[in-house]
Design a protein around this motif. Structure first.
Motif: not given
Length: 124
Positions: A1-10, A20-22, A77-78
């Motif tokens: 199962q492929v999972q992607l999690v973004e971060s870094g917004g604001g 931004l990172s994924c 993996n980012t």
């Protein structure tokens, strides 16, 4: 199962920068083309940038070319999206997406896996 999690917004002021990172998991990251898309309220999801499996080829939407840079670190993996000189019209939820492919696609329907998104708000 492929999972992607973004971060870094604001929330930032016009002219500022965000990175931004994924983070990806559940698959061999280097087999996948990665893309960034964004969606503003009441609008369709639009292409922002995409990068080839090895990172050597990038594609950008005209509205962000010269201001945004997509990159990836296959060891971590980012995938990243460096956003500079942000404008109020860049305000949107930013999504990363993945597709197992050798071709760098630019349309949302061409991607198979999506993250949950990260909000970017640029005030004037």
């Amino acid at each position: 199962q492929v999972q992607l999690v973004e971060s870094g917004g604001g929330l930032v002021q016009a002219g500022a920068s965000l990175r931004l990172s994924c983070a990806a998991s559940g698959h061999t990251f280097s087999n996948y083309v990665m893309g960034w898309f964004r969606q503003a309220p009441g609008k369709e999801r639009d292409f922002v940038a995409a990068i080839s499996r090895d990172g050597d080829s990038q594609n950008y939407a005209g509205s962000v070319k010269g201001r945004f840079t997509i990159s990836r670190d296959n060891a971590k993996n980012t995938v990243y999206l460096q956003t500079n000189i942000l404008k109020p019209e860049d305000t949107a939820v930013y999504y990363c997406a993945a597709r197992r492919s050798a071709v760098v696609f630019t349309r949302p329907r061409e991607y198979d896996y999506w993250g949950q998104g990260t909000q970017v708000t640029v005030s004037s």
